[in-house]
Design an enzyme around this catalytic site. Structure first.
Site, PDB file in Angstrom:
ATOM      1  N   ASP A  48      -0.692  -7.868  10.304  1.00 53.21           N
ATOM      2  CA  ASP A  48      -1.758  -7.182   9.587  1.00 53.21           C
ATOM      3  C   ASP A  48      -2.940  -8.128   9.398  1.00 53.21           C
ATOM      4  O   ASP A  48      -3.656  -8.073   8.401  1.00 53.21           O
ATOM      5  CB  ASP A  48      -1.260  -6.667   8.231  1.00 53.21           C
ATOM      6  CG  ASP A  48      -2.190  -5.597   7.645  1.00 53.21           C
ATOM      7  OD1 ASP A  48      -2.934  -4.984   8.431  1.00 53.21           O
ATOM      8  OD2 ASP A  48      -2.174  -5.408   6.430  1.00 53.21           O
TER       9      ASP A  48
ATOM     10  N   GLY B 237       4.679 -14.710   4.252  1.00 53.99           N
ATOM     11  CA  GLY B 237       5.019 -15.592   3.137  1.00 53.99           C
ATOM     12  C   GLY B 237       4.196 -15.295   1.905  1.00 53.99           C
ATOM     13  O   GLY B 237       4.401 -15.918   0.863  1.00 53.99           O
TER      14      GLY B 237
ATOM     15  N   ALA C 208       0.805  -1.216   0.000  1.00 48.49           N
ATOM     16  CA  ALA C 208       0.000   0.000   0.000  1.00 48.49           C
ATOM     17  C   ALA C 208       0.843   1.273   0.000  1.00 48.49           C
ATOM     18  O   ALA C 208       0.609   2.213   0.758  1.00 48.49           O
ATOM     19  CB  ALA C 208      -0.982   0.016   1.179  1.00 48.49           C
TER      20      ALA C 208
END
Lengths: 359, 294
Positions: free
Chosen positions: A245, A221, A187
């Site tokens: 997150d 991952g 982001a």
């Protein structure tokens, strides 16, 4: 359940202290890690209780800076945030997380502040001592330089992310008091050699001893390529903070789930928008992230564990209390086996999660 | 006096540790009968402490009924400074064994009244019934504890201003900055150690060879304070080959001829134990194997 005023000695363990794993005991009294040498010479007493750790590794408990929900709860839904916090706080203990910042994704404004106040009150009222301390990260759009200064003055930690800022703007924010980057690489503008964007902040010459920058990174991952993890690790190891997150679907079983208005499907340990191949967020646990990161970067276990404990504590400015096993710190720690799986979690010297028996 | 000459520093450490273990175990200490031990710090006894910890962990020796008195401590050095003897003793020995902290005594170099601290120390030693076994090391100038050359051989526990040589020698422990080295120390006196029922002195390395020569081949002299122990009824000096380099061949041969008897001290202890102990005996005292149980 351990009794607070007694003196506990955790024996037969290895501990992570001062960036090294050493064979050492941990002494705990009144929920704090204490210096046994002082007790030996000043108080001339021995431990009331000895706890045999059977050779396990003791490390500071993990501190999670970015988690959006889990187990079907999304912290952003005003209706059930309190119940969500309650459940997630307990469940996170299984993954070694002793403190976390519930991420609340709303814009600044009156309704949000009222909501936040309610949740804070519910945490304060709670009598159960085993629940992690909560910190808050506020996702904010349109924060300008002035706003940054204002928040810094009020001891709010400003994190840069969800942004198309270029490096220059990033450096201005740094000057204005921002000290954290939200999930590096995700982001934000991708790194470009003529405009390195927020990623470029890791190597900015505006970073000094006084003006440090920390950054969250998602080593689940999936969200960050191992090569990207390695780049971040090699460029700015001292600022690296592991975050999951994780979203509301974290901790749920394989299959389809309806969370709020969203249909989520968990497949192959990934969360998709149901019926599509579009990833909708991370469902990793912190202990998985630590193992993934070690595998991807080849870093030492000491470093990986500190990146999920000491570094976030430093970013929050609470490293005197949390994120270390130093004398005087809160006795919030985890025991890990040789594969770095969580065996037990302790808060204020009290056992709050044990893999082998249900509490 | 007995002089036991062993191969190297690690065999000296092992021998000394076994001897301490044997003495404690034979004493049959209990709640009404404590074994009182005098202890040194420094690099020479470090190996002995390591071995004692090993024996303790193997369940061969307990310090539950042992009282300890340390030899010395710096003045005005924070107690948790890595060079303080409190720090050394806690981290290298006490925290690994089952000693009761109430039974540990180390001079407090930060006490408000240092003279009173020293006098109290003497009183506490006397109250505990005197020291059964005092273990010591020596400096290259033959000092025992901080009783540097010229110290009275009948001295008691006191405040001692350290010689410039000692400060220089210690600077390496304080970032090579001589101004950071404590200038004073509290130390037991030569007389305090002389009062112990038995004194065991560990001496290793060629840099201590001249001191060993002064200690045993020449007369009692306050410039080599360790020589005072020639007049102690039960002195046991444990040294390695390197430390004998300044001794006369005659002296070395004389004590080596006796050394079988000295090692016999330990045989009964070693003889009835494990194969590891047999191996150690083989290494330490090949000629003693015939005494061991098969």
């Amino acid at each position: 359940m351990t009794n607070a005023s007694k003196l506990y000695q955790f024996i037969n363990c290895k501990i992570l202290r001062n960036h090294r794993i050493v064979k050492e005991d941990i002494w705990v009294r009144d929920g704090k890690i204490v210096n046994p040498e002082r007790i030996f010479y000043d108080e001339k007493i021995s431990a009331d209780v000895k706890i045999d750790c059977k050779g396990l590794l003791l490390a500071p408990g993990f501190i999670e800076l970015q988690i959006n929900g889990g187990y079907g709860y999304d912290f952003s839904f005003i209706e059930n945030t309190e119940a969500g916090i309650e459940l997630v706080s307990k469940k996170l203990l299984e993954h070694g997380v002793i403190a976390y910042c519930p991420t609340v994704g709303v814009l600044m404004g009156q309704p949000f502040l009222v909501h936040m106040w309610r949740v804070l009150l519910s945490i304060k009222k709670r009598k159960v001592p085993i629940l992690p301390t909560a910190f808050w990260i506020i996702k904010m759009a349109y924060l300008n330089w002035k706003g940054c200064m204002e928040l810094k003055k009020r001891n709010v930690i400003v994190s840069l992310g969800h942004s198309t800022a270029d490096l220059l703007e990033g450096e201005e924010a740094l000057e204005a008091g921002a000290s954290l980057i939200t999930h590096l690489f995700n982001a934000m503008l991708p790194f470009h050699h003529r405009d390195p964007g927020l990623v470029g902040l890791l190597a900015s010459d505006k970073i000094t001893q006084e003006k440090k920058i920390f950054f969250g990174i998602i080593p689940d991952g999936i969200h960050t390529h191992p090569a990207a993890l390695r780049i971040a690790y090699r460029v700015h190891p001292d600022g690296l903070i592991m975050v999951t997150d994780a979203i509301s679907a974290a901790g749920l079983n394989e299959g389809q789930h309806k969370i709020g208005q969203l249909d989520i499907e968990i497949r192959d340990n990934k969360a998709f928008i149901a019926g599509t191949n579009t990833l909708c967020g991370s469902i990793a646990t912190m202990s998985e992230c630590v193992r993934n990161f070690m595998k991807a970067t080849g870093c030492s276990p000491e470093y990986a564990l500190e990146s999920a404990s000491l570094h976030p504590a430093q970013a929050l400015g609470i490293e005197d209390q949390k994120g270390t096993l130093n004398f005087g710190a809160d006795a919030d720690f985890i025991m890990l086996d040789e594969t770095f799986e969580i065996v037990s979690t302790w808060i204020s010297g009290q056992l709050v999660y044990n893999r082998t028996t249900d509490l | 006096m007995r002089l036991v000459i062993l191969e190297n520093a690690s065999t000296v450490a092992e021998w000394a540790a076994r001897y301490v273990m044997k003495r404690i175990n034979e004493y049959q200490a209990g709640p009404d009968k404590y074994f009182v031990l005098g202890l040194p710090t420094g690099s020479t006894p470090y190996g002995m402490y390591q071995k004692l910890i090993e024996f303790h962990k193997a369940g061969k020796v307990s310090f539950k009924y042992v009282k300890t008195f340390n030899m010395d401590e710096y003045v005005n050095l924070p107690r948790d400074h890595p060079e303080s003897y409190h720090y050394y003793m806690y981290n290298n020995f006490f925290k690994h064994i089952d000693i009761d902290p109430k039974n540990v005594h180390i001079l407090d170099g930060n006490a408000p009244d240092l003279v009173e601290e020293c006098n109290n120390y003497e009183r506490k030693i006397a109250e505990s019934g005197g020291i059964e076994l005092f273990i010591g090391g020596i400096g290259p100038d033959g000092h025992i504890a901080f009783n540097e050359p010229g110290s009275s051989l009948v001295s008691r526990t006191r405040v001692k201003t350290l010689a410039h040589d000692t400060l220089e020698a210690n600077a390496r422990f304080f970032g090579n900055d001589i101004s950071k080295v404590p200038k004073q120390a509290l130390t037991v006196g030569v007389g305090t150690v002389m009062d112990a029922k038995e004194v065991m002195i560990l001496i290793t390395g060629s840099h201590k060879a001249f001191a060993l020569y002064k200690a045993i081949e020449e007369g009692v002299n306050h410039m080599w304070t360790v020589s005072a122990f020639q007049q102690h009824p039960h002195t046991l000096i444990i040294c390695d080959e390197d430390a004998t380099l300044e001794l006369r061949v005659k002296t070395v041969k004389y004590f080596k001829a006796l050394s079988d008897d000295h090692s016999l001290i330990l045989t009964e202890l070693i003889g009835r134990t494990s194969t590891t102990d047999r191996a150690i005996t083989t290494a330490l005292f090949p000629s003693r194997l015939k005494f061991m149980n098969k």
